[in-house]
Structures are given as structure tokens and as C-alpha cells.
Design an enzyme around this catalytic site. Sequence first.
Site, PDB file in Angstrom:
ATOM      1  N   HIS A  74      18.410  73.668  22.751  1.00 38.04           N
ATOM      2  CA  HIS A  74      17.977  72.556  23.594  1.00 38.04           C
ATOM      3  C   HIS A  74      18.978  72.472  24.742  1.00 38.04           C
ATOM      4  O   HIS A  74      20.087  71.964  24.582  1.00 38.04           O
ATOM      5  CB  HIS A  74      17.953  71.252  22.805  1.00 38.04           C
ATOM      6  N   CYS A 126      12.846  68.244  19.961  1.00 37.40           N
ATOM      7  CA  CYS A 126      13.421  69.534  20.387  1.00 37.40           C
ATOM      8  C   CYS A 126      14.873  69.706  19.948  1.00 37.40           C
ATOM      9  O   CYS A 126      15.234  70.712  19.329  1.00 37.40           O
ATOM     10  CB  CYS A 126      13.344  69.659  21.905  1.00 37.40           C
TER      11      CYS A 126
END
Length: 491
Positions: free
Chosen positions: A135, A79
Amino acid sequence: MRYTYNILLTAFLTLTIFSSGFCQEKSDKRPNILFIAIDDMNDWTGFLGGHEQTITPNMDKLADQGINFTNAHCSAPGCSPSRNSLLYGIEPFNSGLYPFYEHDIHATLMKEYTSLPRLLKENGYDTFGAGKIHHGNLNDEREWTHYDETKGGKQIFVEGEGYQKGKSKKMSFRPTHHADEDHKDHQVASYGIDVLNEKHDKPFFLAVGIVKPHLPFDAPKRFFDALPENIQAPAIYEEDLMDIPKEGLGMRKAGDYNFFKKEGKWEDVRRAYLACISWADFNIGRVLEALENSEYADNTIVVLWSDHGYHLGEKMSFKKFTLWEEATKVPFIIYDPRKDSKVKGGENYDEAVSLINIYKTIADFAVIETPKYVDGESLVPVLKHPNKTLKHPAITSWGKGNYAVRTEDYRYIRYYDGTEELYFHTEDDNEWYNLAKGEEYQEKKEELASYLPQNEAPLVKDFVAPWSVEGEGREEFRGTEVKKKKKASMK
């Protein structure tokens, strides 16, 4: 003389005002962008055919309307590095942002780079966001006109159904039966719907960050019940790992794979993943329906993508964090409904494409010049001419020195220690047979290796998550992590 001067002055002012108004009108006709970010979704969708039992009618419809990039890949199989690369427009090997970072890293990154939302906002767009875009929640006024920090509500699970590994909330694979409105993704989609129902005087960028199917794999019960009684397992070859180098083997998450196999829980895990994909599709469909019914339907480009793929047993692995197909391949669709755009919808593009290209593509749509450091190339020419070939294949990084090069037919992997893998997808779509040592493939390896970065940025060490450091420099950080644990245990 004064009379002539006044006539000229009046004409000049009239022309200036008219030109200003014309430019503003032209600017206002720039397309809106609906930016749908999905977390941890692999190719288990109808439009990619990754799993025959998946239920994704809304994304399938979008793929039929737009350009479906059937061979799209992330810049990094995690991510944090994937989103940093996409949103700041720079490959990990050029930024040094190879692994995961604490959320505080963004304060530094915002000084060095111009994020995509910020670029748009600084060039006349209103920018709206909700859910997982960066993120970590990054509500920075330099990027967002408004960012909605949705949190979800209390979860209630169906008793006796699904599976939970120990007491871990993250390792949960269970159906829920609380109201849809108490799920975070439903709230994120509802925010997107509200923005689409508002009146906008400027072009807008609307980022909708759908979290599922990220762990925990929990979703409303009806999405579990809609699936067949028996869930089909992906194709797995028992001798698959025999020809893989040590570095590649070290990346896979064998512990979870072996645990689920031993306990007979793989079907529960896969069912829950598919249910979460359907739940994500449902919420994406709500936003797409709102767009279709809005006054902005004919001038809003939809860009849908997932940050990386996911292993559900393939390569005897679970989660992401590898350089194999399951971890790098992602859903990626662009739908441009504008009649004058010359983009023909309903096409598949099968050449390898990297998500790094999204930054320049959206800037191209918005008629904005990108910063000079930005990597990738605009996909607008491909959208207009689907037979066009891009200049570069897709490159995925996972640690300094570890790279995969993906073309339409091949995947070439080279690790920092020089070991290699080569797969010919035309005959081996599962990547079961490593051809790297075959003499007849040496020329192909050299060709693919020519795309690897010649100069690698040093690893950015500030705010780094030690557990995620792979490749060159890993031992330094893993050693640091071990020392911290020992020190903590002595207290």
C-alpha cells in the site's frame, strides 16, 4: 604418500566443484513466480460467477488452467491492512496492524518483519515489481532487484458519458479515450512483459500490481461499450439490515449508497466497475500471453489475487470496510504448469481459504524456510490433493476485537462488544438472515468462535490513519481526529 595425497585432493576438489555446480543448477531450476496483485476486485468475474454480465476471458482461462479458490478471503477488508498481512506474512491480530497506515510505516515494518519480496531476494531470486504491491510505492532495494515506478499520463474523458460525483476526481465513473499507453495499468503490464522478454540467469519473482478496479472507476471507452445496455443490479433485500448489530451497521458506507440511489446513479457506478474489471483483465491477459510465449512458460507459477472485495449496493453499502461476504471474498488462482509438480490444473477448491497462506505457499514453491513468526499454512498440499482440508478457516479482521470466521458453509462474525452474526451459506448465500440468536445454532457458534484469536496484539498507533480505526480503541482515535479538525478550523 604425496602421490596418494594429491590423488585424494584432486578427487575432493573435483567432487566439491561438481557438487557446487549441481547445487547451482538445482537452484536455478526453482520456479519463477508471476505475482499478480489486483486492487479492490470482488467476485464479479466469470470464473467466480459473481455477476453474469462481467467480461473476464483472460482470468477465466487462467482459472481453467490452475486451481480456482472459489471461497478465498482477505485478512482485512482494506488495502493497507490486507497487503501488510499478506506481504509480511502476519495476521492483523498478531501484528497489531488492524487499520490503514501512512506509507512511512514500512520503514518500521522492514525492521521487524521480512517481506515476501525480500525473503525471495535474500534467497537467490531476482525480484521485479511495478504498480501497486505494497500500500504505497515502496521502492526498497532490500526487496527489489528493480522496481518500476509507473505514473500514467494525462487522462482525457469522453464528453457527456459516464458520471462524476461533484468535482471529485476519485468519485469518477467515466470512459476515457486517450491512448492505452497513458493508463497506469497498461504501463505496469508493459513492464511485466519487458521483464518476461529478458534473459534471466536466476529464478525471478515478478510482481505486477494492477490498480483497477480501484476508484476512480475510469477505463477506456471500448470496455464500457462492450457491456449490455442495461446493467443488472445485485440482489438486495430491503429488510436485510433489521437483524444486524449496531457495530456492523456502523461499518457500512451508507452515505454513498443512499446518494447513488437518490440520484439514480447506481447503474452508472456498476457499469464503470465492470468496465474497470474488464480493463484489468485485458492487461492481465497481456502479461499472461507474454509469459505463454516466453521461454519461461513451463517453469513459472502464476499467483493471482485481489486484496479485498467490494460492495456495489449489497447490504446497502458501497466500497469495502465490512466483515460481510462482499467485502472479504476475492479472486484467487494458482497455476503451476510444471510437469513434475503433480499439480492437476482445472480444479475448483471450495473450502474457505485465507490470503494469509500465500506467503508460506510461495516460500514452499521456492524451497525457502520462512521466519518463525509467519502465519498461515502452505497451500502446496492442497494444490496436489484438492480434496485435502486445511487446518484453519479464513479469518478476517477489521479493528481489534472485530472478526469474521469463514468456513465452506458458514460465516460467523463477532464484534468487540460481543454482538454476533451467523450466516448459513448453503441456504443463504446473500447473508440476509442472521441466525446468531437461534438456539439450534449455539453449538455451531461455539465451534466457529474457537478459531477466534485468544491473544490480540495491541493496535500499532504510529502512522495510523484515524478514520480507519474500528473496534476496540476506536473512540480514542476518532476523538483525536475531531480535535484536529476543530483546531484547524480555529486557525
